[in-house]
Design an enzyme around this catalytic site. Sequence first.
Site, PDB file in Angstrom:
ATOM      1  N   ASP A  97      49.474 -26.068 -75.253  1.00 51.04           N
ATOM      2  CA  ASP A  97      50.510 -27.012 -74.837  1.00 51.04           C
ATOM      3  C   ASP A  97      50.958 -26.626 -73.436  1.00 51.04           C
ATOM      4  O   ASP A  97      51.878 -25.831 -73.251  1.00 51.04           O
ATOM      5  CB  ASP A  97      51.668 -26.962 -75.833  1.00 51.04           C
ATOM      6  CG  ASP A  97      52.631 -28.123 -75.659  1.00 51.04           C
ATOM      7  OD1 ASP A  97      52.444 -28.920 -74.724  1.00 51.04           O
ATOM      8  OD2 ASP A  97      53.574 -28.229 -76.464  1.00 51.04           O
ATOM      9  N   VAL A  98      50.267 -27.189 -72.438  1.00 49.99           N
ATOM     10  CA  VAL A  98      50.527 -26.828 -71.043  1.00 49.99           C
ATOM     11  C   VAL A  98      51.089 -28.003 -70.234  1.00 49.99           C
ATOM     12  O   VAL A  98      51.605 -27.818 -69.136  1.00 49.99           O
ATOM     13  CB  VAL A  98      49.246 -26.283 -70.368  1.00 49.99           C
ATOM     14  CG1 VAL A  98      48.790 -25.000 -71.051  1.00 49.99           C
ATOM     15  CG2 VAL A  98      48.111 -27.309 -70.384  1.00 49.99           C
ATOM     16  N   LYS A  99      50.941 -29.218 -70.762  1.00 53.34           N
ATOM     17  CA  LYS A  99      51.479 -30.451 -70.154  1.00 53.34           C
ATOM     18  C   LYS A  99      51.204 -30.543 -68.656  1.00 53.34           C
ATOM     19  O   LYS A  99      52.096 -30.821 -67.851  1.00 53.34           O
ATOM     20  CB  LYS A  99      52.979 -30.581 -70.431  1.00 53.34           C
ATOM     21  CG  LYS A  99      53.306 -30.777 -71.911  1.00 53.34           C
ATOM     22  CD  LYS A  99      54.774 -31.062 -72.131  1.00 53.34           C
ATOM     23  CE  LYS A  99      55.080 -31.266 -73.599  1.00 53.34           C
ATOM     24  NZ  LYS A  99      54.965 -30.044 -74.416  1.00 53.34           N
ATOM     25  N   ARG A 100      49.962 -30.332 -68.281  1.00 51.13           N
ATOM     26  CA  ARG A 100      49.592 -30.454 -66.872  1.00 51.13           C
ATOM     27  C   ARG A 100      49.649 -31.919 -66.445  1.00 51.13           C
ATOM     28  O   ARG A 100      49.355 -32.819 -67.226  1.00 51.13           O
ATOM     29  CB  ARG A 100      48.196 -29.891 -66.634  1.00 51.13           C
ATOM     30  CG  ARG A 100      48.044 -28.404 -66.959  1.00 51.13           C
ATOM     31  CD  ARG A 100      49.087 -27.560 -66.284  1.00 51.13           C
ATOM     32  NE  ARG A 100      48.830 -26.136 -66.440  1.00 51.13           N
ATOM     33  CZ  ARG A 100      49.767 -25.207 -66.499  1.00 51.13           C
ATOM     34  NH1 ARG A 100      51.049 -25.572 -66.440  1.00 51.13           N
ATOM     35  NH2 ARG A 100      49.455 -23.939 -66.615  1.00 51.13           N
ATOM     36  N   THR A 125      47.395 -30.211 -73.617  1.00 51.20           N
ATOM     37  CA  THR A 125      48.264 -31.372 -73.454  1.00 51.20           C
ATOM     38  C   THR A 125      48.388 -31.688 -71.967  1.00 51.20           C
ATOM     39  O   THR A 125      48.409 -30.791 -71.122  1.00 51.20           O
ATOM     40  CB  THR A 125      49.660 -31.137 -74.049  1.00 51.20           C
ATOM     41  OG1 THR A 125      50.259 -29.985 -73.424  1.00 51.20           O
ATOM     42  CG2 THR A 125      49.581 -30.918 -75.556  1.00 51.20           C
TER      43      THR A 125
END
Length: 287
Positions: A97-100, A125
């Site tokens: 879950d890094v939401k780049r 993510t």
Amino acid sequence: MVLIIDRLYEEVNKKGNVCVGLDTDLSYIPQRFLKNYENIEDAIFQFNRKIIDATHDAVACYKVQIAYYESFGLKGLMAYKRTLEYIKKVGCIAISDVKRGDISKTAEMYAKAHFEGDFETDFITVNPYMGMDSIEPYMPYLQNKEKGLFALVRTSNPGSKDFEYIQSGSGRRVYEIVGEKLERLGEKVMGQCGYSSIGGVVGCTTLEDGKEIRKNFGKTFFLIPGFGAQGGGAKEANVYLKDGNGGVVNSSRGILLAYKKYENGEKNFDECSRKEVLKMQKELGRE
């Protein structure tokens, strides 16, 4: 070619829809366990390892939120790396879950950082709200390797309505347009299971929206946060599922802190987490 989404689909078939969120804050680790370790890296990793050992036969995947590890600097990132490696070692799927969310060369570097090398994972993510050119740089990894994305569509936080619910001139909400564009791109990486390796993040905190989202995006596999601590329940989560599959339901604090529900739970915190996973499975309709 079997894609990563096919693997995840089969894991759900075998083990149910639970995704354990390893959002490990130091304050979550029982003191009696924490005092056995001299450094943060070992303490966090060994706590995660105990949770994984106790649950990996009963969960579809693990979601590892990188911010909890970045906050401890290099030692935290080493714990993150070791956690991803251990998830792979026990034969499970990892969602980082890094939401780049960036474009062009920067997005290519994000893809390389998380799909190769020290931080290699199965899914990451991403935030698509800069536009589809923030997603396209990841496509070579999805098409040529067993990697996947979960892109933010309709999130579980209260502030999601600030932007995601804005209506276009046609009356459609922004998140609906985003979901449609993602599903269209996802047709390039369709698995044998009927779902795409470009999944969507959809919060399980609104029942009616969930029904519409599942109806409108039939080829999109969902990562479903918001269960438990954020107020979502089995009823809200299940509307995103189709024939018991098509999504994984994430719980982080509810599983990691399950030991606090039991007398002397700190002693066997891993067993308490397993009990919570099995309870969650039952609530979601998996016996």
